[in-house]
Design an enzyme around this catalytic site. Structure first.
Site, PDB file in Angstrom:
ATOM      1  CG  ASP A  38       1.337   0.923   3.907  1.00 40.75           C
ATOM      2  OD1 ASP A  38       0.455   1.278   3.108  1.00 40.75           O
ATOM      3  OD2 ASP A  38       1.097   0.546   5.068  1.00 40.75           O
ATOM      4  CG  ASP A  83      -5.737   2.859   2.638  1.00 36.44           C
ATOM      5  OD1 ASP A  83      -6.866   2.372   2.421  1.00 36.44           O
ATOM      6  OD2 ASP A  83      -5.421   3.359   3.720  1.00 36.44           O
TER       7      ASP A  83
END
Ligand code: GLY
Length: 396
Positions: free
Chosen positions: A114, A173
């Site tokens: 992330d 994602d």
């Protein structure tokens, strides 16, 4: 006396002209003004909580914060940078710099994929605004940490650490983290970053999509052979469902990869994903998606404002790469999404909602976490989309 009167009238008229916004973007200017007020109130609150960053709020409107290692830590600093780009309010600059600094240690974090979300939304926007070398250094270190999770046999960056039979999980994602790698390649001249991003995007195109261009949330691979071992979900309704935010990440990710590479296959992929979303019979008339397109509880289920914000931002970029008819369709959907998000149904009243801008986001239904709640990423992509909307109309 006559001359003085003439002068005063001229000044007043000029002032009126200056203060009247473009009629077609006036509503967006108002939405941004409201957002700025709310975001600054959040800053005052956050100033009293050293090291913390906004995550969500309780139903009673109490702010919930996280440490800098949470995947959402960079979004609120990013909101401040984007709002600063819009208004040049010095208070925004001060708080944006202060809260971006709270992520400094994350540049060496190799335990998560992330880092693109965390660092590119905070330090990436900081660098765009200031061109500070110190931001560049953080971003390049972050890109190195992210690229360290790439496995050439699989052709992907590993999203989550392995568990049980999930030996090398990759989530859709992860497409969003590639933008920082593409940036790092351009800035450093090191083609490894670009190689990692392009290889990941290509492998994801092969393994994450169904024939209708909806996307699986999770694909897990064998790290030894690169074979697909699992296709399904973690945050969606079911393994074969279309988890709404995942579709929005995919749309945004392939649009961005087309911008960064000029490779037509990414443009085609983004257009196919857009078709899946826009033609979906369960996309509501106001274009704010339910949290999962296949939830059996529709229409008595939650909408996800964050998905709408990400989609709107992506469509406002994609509409610049397609023919006029297609562009108008994408633009109209994005405009409707943004106008709906800017309405009192989705925009929080000043001082409520833990000082987040948008209401009604859906974080993780299977984990019973952040359902019908404010989300920092919903706010980030909403502001980005409003700025893209204004720029698009200005440059048209
Ligand atoms: N990246 C996690 C989410 O979209 O909820």
């Amino acid at each position: 006396m006559q001359a003085l009167k003439f002068h005063i009238v001229s000044v007043l008229l000029a002032g009126m002209l200056f203060s009247c916004s473009n009629p077609s973007t006036g509503w967006a200017d108002k939405a941004l003004k409201r957002a700025e007020k709310q975001a600054l109130a959040m800053a005052v609150q956050l100033d009293t909580l050293p090291g913390r960053l906004p995550r969500s709020a309780t139903p009673e409107g109490e702010l919930i914060t996280s440490g800098s290692d949470w995947w959402c830590s960079g979004f609120y600093p990013g909101v401040l940078w984007l709002l600063y780009e819009n208004s040049h309010n010095e208070d925004l600059l001060k708080y944006a710099s202060e809260f971006t600094g709270r992520l400094h240690g994350e540049q060496y974090n190799t335990s998560t994929h992330d880092l693109g979300f965390m660092l590119f939304c905070s330090y990436g926007n900081a660098y765009a605004a200031t061109q500070a070398d110190s931001c560049k250094t953080v971003l390049l270190n972050g890109a190195r940490s992210l690229a360290s999770r790439f496995n050439p046999v699989v052709g992907c960056i590993q999203s989550w650490e392995a568990w049980d039979n999930f030996h090398f999980p990759v989530i859709i994602d992860n497409m969003m983290n590639l933008e920082m790698l593409m940036w790092a390649s351009k800035v450093s001249g090191d083609t490894l970053f670009r190689h990692v991003a392009v290889t990941h995007a290509n492998r994801t195109m092969q393994c994450h999509f169904r024939p209708d261009y909806s996307s699986y949330h999770v694909v897990s691979y064998s790290p030894a052979t690169g074979e697909v071992e699992f296709q399904g979900t973690n945050q969606g309704y079911g393994d074969e469902s279309a988890w709404a935010r995942g579709q929005a990440w995919a749309l945004y990710g392939y649009t961005m990869m087309y911008r960064e590479t000029g490779d037509e296959k990414y443009l085609a992929q983004a257009q196919h994903i857009a078709r899946f979303l826009l033609d979906h019979p369960r996309l509501p008339a106001d274009k704010i998606p339910y949290w999962d397109f296949d939830s059996p509880s529709i229409p008595d289920d939650c909408r996800d404002s964050s998905t709408a914000a990400i989609m709107a931002s992506a469509l406002l970029e994609l509409c610049q790469y397609v023919d006029a008819v297609q562009a108008q369709e994408y633009f109209n959907v994005a405009e409707l999404q943004l106008k709906t998000l800017a309405s009192p149904e989705y925009t929080a009243r000043y001082g409520t909602n833990g000082h987040f801008i948008l209401k009604h986001g859906v974080g993780n239904v299977p984990q019973h976490s952040e359902i019908d709640a404010p989300l920092s990423y919903g706010d980030y992509y909403y502001i980005e989309a409003l700025l893209r909307y204004k720029n698009y109309l200005k440059n048209k």
